[in-house]
Design an enzyme around this catalytic site. Structure first.
Site, PDB file in Angstrom:
ATOM      1  N   LYS A 161      36.129  42.319  38.340  1.00 44.38           N
ATOM      2  CA  LYS A 161      35.991  41.710  37.019  1.00 44.38           C
ATOM      3  C   LYS A 161      34.541  41.517  36.579  1.00 44.38           C
ATOM      4  CE  LYS A 161      40.416  39.614  36.211  1.00 44.38           C
ATOM      5  NZ  LYS A 161      41.183  39.682  37.489  1.00 44.38           N
TER       6      LYS A 161
ATOM      7  N   GLU B  58      39.112  33.480  28.205  1.00 38.08           N
ATOM      8  CA  GLU B  58      40.415  32.993  28.635  1.00 38.08           C
ATOM      9  C   GLU B  58      40.531  33.297  30.125  1.00 38.08           C
ATOM     10  OE1 GLU B  58      39.944  36.004  27.552  1.00 38.08           O
ATOM     11  OE2 GLU B  58      40.960  37.166  29.107  1.00 38.08           O
TER      12      GLU B  58
ATOM     13  N   SER C  30      40.968  46.341  44.315  1.00 36.00           N
ATOM     14  CA  SER C  30      40.310  45.649  43.207  1.00 36.00           C
ATOM     15  C   SER C  30      39.671  44.319  43.594  1.00 36.00           C
ATOM     16  CB  SER C  30      41.304  45.435  42.063  1.00 36.00           C
ATOM     17  OG  SER C  30      42.468  44.787  42.526  1.00 36.00           O
TER      18      SER C  30
HETATM   19  C1  LIG Z   1      42.457  40.098  37.543  1.00 34.68           C
HETATM   20  C2  LIG Z   1      42.701  41.007  38.686  1.00 34.68           C
HETATM   21  C3  LIG Z   1      43.532  42.135  38.560  1.00 34.68           C
HETATM   22  C4  LIG Z   1      44.307  42.448  37.319  1.00 34.68           C
HETATM   23  O1  LIG Z   1      43.544  42.722  36.188  1.00 34.68           O
HETATM   24  P1  LIG Z   1      43.409  44.188  35.587  1.00 34.68           P
HETATM   25  O2  LIG Z   1      42.797  43.983  34.273  1.00 34.68           O
HETATM   26  O3  LIG Z   1      44.786  44.776  35.517  1.00 34.68           O
HETATM   27  O4  LIG Z   1      42.555  44.946  36.515  1.00 34.68           O
HETATM   28  C5  LIG Z   1      43.657  42.983  39.653  1.00 34.68           C
HETATM   29  N1  LIG Z   1      43.033  42.729  40.825  1.00 34.68           N
HETATM   30  C6  LIG Z   1      42.240  41.652  40.980  1.00 34.68           C
HETATM   31  C7  LIG Z   1      41.587  41.426  42.293  1.00 34.68           C
HETATM   32  C8  LIG Z   1      42.056  40.750  39.920  1.00 34.68           C
HETATM   33  O5  LIG Z   1      41.266  39.674  40.103  1.00 34.68           O
END
Ligand SMILES: *Cc1c(COP(=O)(O)O)cnc(C)c1O
Length: 388
Positions: free
Chosen positions: A84, A106, A373
């Site tokens: 993020k 948000e 992610s």
């Molecule tokens: C917020 C988050 C997501 C989901 O958000 P996307 O906009 O779909 O990427 C996925 N993985 C992690 C680790 C997150 O913090």
């Protein structure tokens, strides 16, 4: 600038918001084409976030499954522990360039709130984070983090007191205070230009991964797999391979307790077209168009809509969208912990579970590239609760 993706996207906002939306669109258009802006963005990603993030071959896990090699793009190693921050840095730079003095955002699970509070501190800007009152209770550690970083957390009690209500409040703040305030949206949702802007900032994931994969394995991945909440980490990964038709793009939605139970967050697989937060997109809604409360063990996937570009990629068939349920994500979580010594976020565990499902049927020379992610430290409480 793309405002539409096929029949999805657009700028479905109140007349009063068109001024700030147009101002943002124009500012982003010039920033995007300014080498100095791009250079500063890259420099902060390198020196502050720690990019580039490595590719890790999950050797023991792949051997155990037999079949394709699973390769991880390690966004979990970024400063703040997820993808993020790539986006919040980009938007904070743009805010400063536009002369805006204050950031708002948000947040649902709190990860985007933390990433925004982080860059607000880095850039010396005051910051208000809108968060549903229920989420403020559920996500106490992230509330503490945001406060520690100097942000003010505003609890929203309207509606179901969760993410969609926080986003409504943030939009209201933006329209009222747009002279000095920049609204940092956390995923590829919202009115244009946000879906394209957030995708551009996150495309560093796919651009790096493509080059790293060629260098390391001498070929592109056969499949690029990412979880989809709003869809920003997935769009970031897909952006690197969208022009490589031989690379299958796979988005993984949160099936919660199973689509058939109605307790899930799979907007593409289980939703219908509608308008939310300024864009036409696939939505979880009732017959008369009220937004349904979503459910997933993973708070970061718990959004009733999805980025409009994903809807278009699904409709044209360029990407496929599958569903992984809570129990499958949990099994994948434990597998990565035990076979690789990596504790993944529950969100990322959904993408990993899809790779685990696909790997055994594929040959050894196949590569499944999974976007890891984020890291899972934040999820240990949820996992303990789920497993008793
Ligand atoms: C917020 C988050 C997501 C989901 O958000 P996307 O906009 O779909 O990427 C996925 N993985 C992690 C680790 C997150 O913090």
């Amino acid at each position: 600038m793309n405002t539409h993706y096929g029949r999805f996207g657009g700028q479905y906002v109140a007349e009063t918001l068109m001024g700030p939306v147009n101002e943002l669109t124009a500012a982003y258009e010039t920033a995007k084409n300014d080498p100095a802006f791009q250079a500063e963005f890259r420099e902060i990603l390198r020196d502050y976030v720690g990019r580039e993030s490595p590719l890790t071959l999950a050797r023991r896990l792949s051997d155990h499954l037999g079949g394709a090699r699973i390769v991880l793009k390690r966004e979990d190693l970024n400063h703040t522990g997820a993808h993020k921050v790539n986006n919040t840095i980009g938007q904070a730079l743009l805010a400063r360039r536009m002369g805006k003095k204050r950031l708002i955002a948000e947040t649902g699970a709190g990860m985007h709130g933390v990433a925004t509070a982080t860059v607000a501190a880095l850039f010396g800007m005051p910051c208000d984070i809108y968060m549903g009152a229920i989420d403020v209770e559920r996500q106490a550690p992230n509330v503490q983090r945001m406060k520690m970083l100097g942000a003010r957390v505003v609890a929203v009690s309207e509606g179901s007191a969760t993410l969609k209500d926080a986003m409504n409040e943030a939009l209201r703040d933006w329209v009222t205070n747009c002279d000095d305030t920049f609204y940092v949206i956390g995923t590829v949702a919202g009115p244009a230009p946000y879906p394209q802007m957030v995708r551009d900032f996150q495309s560093v994931i796919g651009t790096e991964a493509r080059r790293q994969c060629l260098e390391r394995f001498g070929k592109l991945p056969d499949q690029a797999i990412a979880c989809v909440g709003g869809g920003s980490n997935a769009m970031g990964l897909f952006a690197g391979f969208i022009d490589d038709p031989e690379v299958r793009l796979v988005g993984v939605e949160a099936g919660g307790k199973g689509i058939e139970t109605g307790q899930h967050a799979a907007s593409i697989n289980g939703g219908r077209i509608g308008v939310l937060h300024g864009a036409k997109t696939m939505l979880l809604q009732t017959g008369d168009g009220n937004i349904i409360d979503t459910y997933s063990i993973s708070a970061g996937l718990d959004y009733p809509g999805v980025g409009p570009e994903h809807c278009h990629l699904a409709e044209t068939g360029r990407a496929e969208y599958t569903v992984i349920n809570d129990d499958q994500a949990l099994a994948a979580f434990h597998a990565l912990c035990r076979y690789e010594g990596i504790i993944p976020a529950l969100e990322s565990s959904h993408a990993l579970a899809e790779a685990i499902r696909r790997a055994p049927a594929l040959p050894r020379d196949a590569i499944l590239l999974v976007n890891l992610s984020g890291r899972g430290d934040k999820d240990l409480g949820s996992i303990e609760k789920a497993e008793g």
